[in-house]
Design a protein around this motif. Structure first.
Motif, mmCIF file in Angstrom:
data_model
loop_
_atom_site.group_PDB
_atom_site.id
_atom_site.type_symbol
_atom_site.label_atom_id
_atom_site.label_comp_id
_atom_site.label_asym_id
_atom_site.label_seq_id
_atom_site.Cartn_x
_atom_site.Cartn_y
_atom_site.Cartn_z
ATOM 1 N N ALA A 59 -23.665 -16.597 -5.273
ATOM 2 C CA ALA A 59 -24.951 -17.072 -5.309
ATOM 3 C C ALA A 59 -25.392 -18.172 -4.602
ATOM 4 O O ALA A 59 -24.853 -19.062 -4.763
ATOM 5 C CB ALA A 59 -25.906 -16.455 -6.704
ATOM 6 N N SER A 60 -26.575 -18.205 -4.056
ATOM 7 C CA SER A 60 -27.153 -19.494 -3.648
ATOM 8 C C SER A 60 -28.129 -20.132 -5.010
ATOM 9 O O SER A 60 -28.720 -19.172 -5.543
ATOM 10 C CB SER A 60 -28.050 -19.579 -2.317
ATOM 11 O OG SER A 60 -26.988 -19.232 -1.383
ATOM 12 N N PRO A 61 -28.286 -21.241 -5.089
ATOM 13 C CA PRO A 61 -29.067 -21.634 -6.006
ATOM 14 C C PRO A 61 -30.614 -21.525 -5.576
ATOM 15 O O PRO A 61 -30.627 -21.376 -4.517
ATOM 16 C CB PRO A 61 -28.834 -23.392 -6.241
ATOM 17 C CG PRO A 61 -28.308 -23.631 -4.904
ATOM 18 C CD PRO A 61 -27.513 -22.445 -4.434
ATOM 19 N N PRO A 62 -31.575 -21.387 -6.363
ATOM 20 C CA PRO A 62 -32.839 -21.310 -5.892
ATOM 21 C C PRO A 62 -33.255 -22.526 -4.985
ATOM 22 O O PRO A 62 -32.766 -23.638 -5.320
ATOM 23 C CB PRO A 62 -33.890 -21.428 -7.263
ATOM 24 C CG PRO A 62 -32.926 -21.122 -8.490
ATOM 25 C CD PRO A 62 -31.583 -21.540 -7.888
ATOM 26 N N HIS A 63 -33.732 -22.267 -3.967
ATOM 27 C CA HIS A 63 -34.094 -23.405 -2.981
ATOM 28 C C HIS A 63 -35.237 -23.104 -2.034
ATOM 29 O O HIS A 63 -35.749 -21.965 -2.003
ATOM 30 C CB HIS A 63 -32.729 -23.151 -1.699
ATOM 31 C CG HIS A 63 -32.494 -22.059 -1.436
ATOM 32 N ND1 HIS A 63 -31.908 -21.072 -1.820
ATOM 33 C CD2 HIS A 63 -33.007 -21.770 0.001
ATOM 34 C CE1 HIS A 63 -31.610 -19.959 -0.997
ATOM 35 N NE2 HIS A 63 -32.475 -20.496 0.152
ATOM 36 N N THR A 64 -35.957 -24.037 -1.388
ATOM 37 C CA THR A 64 -37.188 -23.877 -0.528
ATOM 38 C C THR A 64 -36.372 -24.138 0.875
ATOM 39 O O THR A 64 -35.395 -24.741 1.126
ATOM 40 C CB THR A 64 -38.057 -24.987 -0.607
ATOM 41 O OG1 THR A 64 -37.432 -26.203 -0.600
ATOM 42 C CG2 THR A 64 -38.760 -24.819 -2.108
ATOM 43 N N HIS A 65 -37.051 -23.656 2.050
ATOM 44 C CA HIS A 65 -36.803 -24.050 3.350
ATOM 45 C C HIS A 65 -37.752 -24.960 3.996
ATOM 46 O O HIS A 65 -38.705 -25.212 3.248
ATOM 47 C CB HIS A 65 -36.677 -22.732 4.367
ATOM 48 C CG HIS A 65 -35.612 -21.879 3.663
ATOM 49 N ND1 HIS A 65 -34.345 -22.100 3.779
ATOM 50 C CD2 HIS A 65 -35.697 -20.622 2.934
ATOM 51 C CE1 HIS A 65 -33.496 -21.026 3.198
ATOM 52 N NE2 HIS A 65 -34.468 -20.469 2.957
ATOM 53 N N ALA A 66 -37.324 -25.531 5.053
ATOM 54 C CA ALA A 66 -38.124 -26.632 5.679
ATOM 55 C C ALA A 66 -39.475 -26.103 5.936
ATOM 56 O O ALA A 66 -39.758 -24.942 5.997
ATOM 57 C CB ALA A 66 -37.339 -27.023 7.140
ATOM 58 N N LYS A 67 -40.425 -26.841 5.710
ATOM 59 C CA LYS A 67 -41.956 -26.401 6.019
ATOM 60 C C LYS A 67 -42.330 -26.018 7.052
ATOM 61 O O LYS A 67 -43.091 -25.000 7.011
ATOM 62 C CB LYS A 67 -42.780 -27.776 5.551
ATOM 63 C CG LYS A 67 -42.621 -28.072 4.301
ATOM 64 C CD LYS A 67 -43.757 -29.414 3.824
ATOM 65 C CE LYS A 67 -43.398 -29.718 2.180
ATOM 66 N NZ LYS A 67 -44.320 -30.814 1.795
ATOM 67 N N SER A 68 -41.517 -26.312 8.268
ATOM 68 C CA SER A 68 -42.110 -25.696 9.696
ATOM 69 C C SER A 68 -41.034 -24.234 9.650
ATOM 70 O O SER A 68 -41.358 -23.674 10.855
ATOM 71 C CB SER A 68 -41.604 -26.683 10.554
ATOM 72 O OG SER A 68 -40.308 -26.634 10.725
ATOM 73 N N ALA A 69 -40.179 -23.939 9.011
ATOM 74 C CA ALA A 69 -39.043 -22.700 9.228
ATOM 75 C C ALA A 69 -39.790 -21.589 9.066
ATOM 76 O O ALA A 69 -40.226 -21.085 7.891
ATOM 77 C CB ALA A 69 -37.891 -23.115 8.657
ATOM 78 N N PHE A 70 -39.625 -20.613 10.165
ATOM 79 C CA PHE A 70 -40.067 -19.087 10.034
ATOM 80 C C PHE A 70 -38.359 -18.619 10.108
ATOM 81 O O PHE A 70 -37.812 -18.958 10.830
ATOM 82 C CB PHE A 70 -40.636 -18.864 11.151
ATOM 83 C CG PHE A 70 -40.730 -16.972 11.051
ATOM 84 C CD1 PHE A 70 -41.763 -16.597 10.037
ATOM 85 C CD2 PHE A 70 -40.008 -16.328 12.009
ATOM 86 C CE1 PHE A 70 -41.937 -14.770 10.137
ATOM 87 C CE2 PHE A 70 -40.172 -14.971 11.862
ATOM 88 C CZ PHE A 70 -40.896 -14.314 10.968
ATOM 89 N N ILE A 71 -38.183 -17.831 9.121
ATOM 90 C CA ILE A 71 -36.664 -17.328 9.204
ATOM 91 C C ILE A 71 -36.836 -16.103 9.261
ATOM 92 O O ILE A 71 -37.664 -14.883 8.443
ATOM 93 C CB ILE A 71 -36.039 -17.906 7.523
ATOM 94 C CG1 ILE A 71 -36.235 -19.167 7.611
ATOM 95 C CG2 ILE A 71 -34.693 -17.131 7.393
ATOM 96 C CD1 ILE A 71 -36.144 -19.988 6.324
#
Length: 138
Positions: A59-71
């Motif tokens: 598993a990946s730990p809980p995280h956020t992505h770059a404020k500009s990133a659409f994924i």
């Protein structure tokens, strides 16, 4: 190819043009950079792709992505459990996909199987100067 940094778990991954980097040795998650290029007709934006391999039960730990990133995330093999923002947790199987809005919080991202590996491709449309694509939630 530009060099970007992905922060996953407690490790900072320096992305080189080739090879794989374990994101967290004990969880056997591996992040491999696949593509990184400025989008010529959208000044200031880049398209970045990474492949994430999960060992069984990893598993990946809980995280956020770059404020500009659409994924855009696409499951290549196996099954991935994912929960983005306040949405429901869902298991995506090979061939299925989902998207994440800018500044998303990703509380669950893991291999849904305890016995089989899983792999996904994550494609980011991101501000070209955003270097940290993923940051662990503290």
């Amino acid at each position: 190819m530009k060099v970007r940094t992905i922060v996953a778990t407690c490790a900072v991954l320096a992305l080189a043009g080739t090879g794989s980097t374990p994101a967290h040795e004990s969880q056997a998650e591996t992040v491999t950079p696949k593509f990184d290029q400025a989008i010529p007709n959208i000044p200031g934006k880049s398209l970045v792709a990474v492949e994430v391999d999960y060992a069984p039960a990893a598993a990946s730990p809980p995280h956020t992505h770059a404020k500009s990133a659409f994924i855009y995330a696409y499951v290549i093999s196996g099954a991935i459990e994912s929960k983005v923002n306040n949405g429901e947790s869902r298991i995506y199987k090979a061939g299925e996909s989902w998207s994440e809005p800018p500044n998303a919080s990703h509380s669950i991202s893991r291999n849904a199987s305890k016995t089989e590996p899983a792999k996904l491709l994550a494609v980011f449309v991101v501000d070209s100067d955003d270097k940290a694509l993923t940051t662990p939630v503290k």
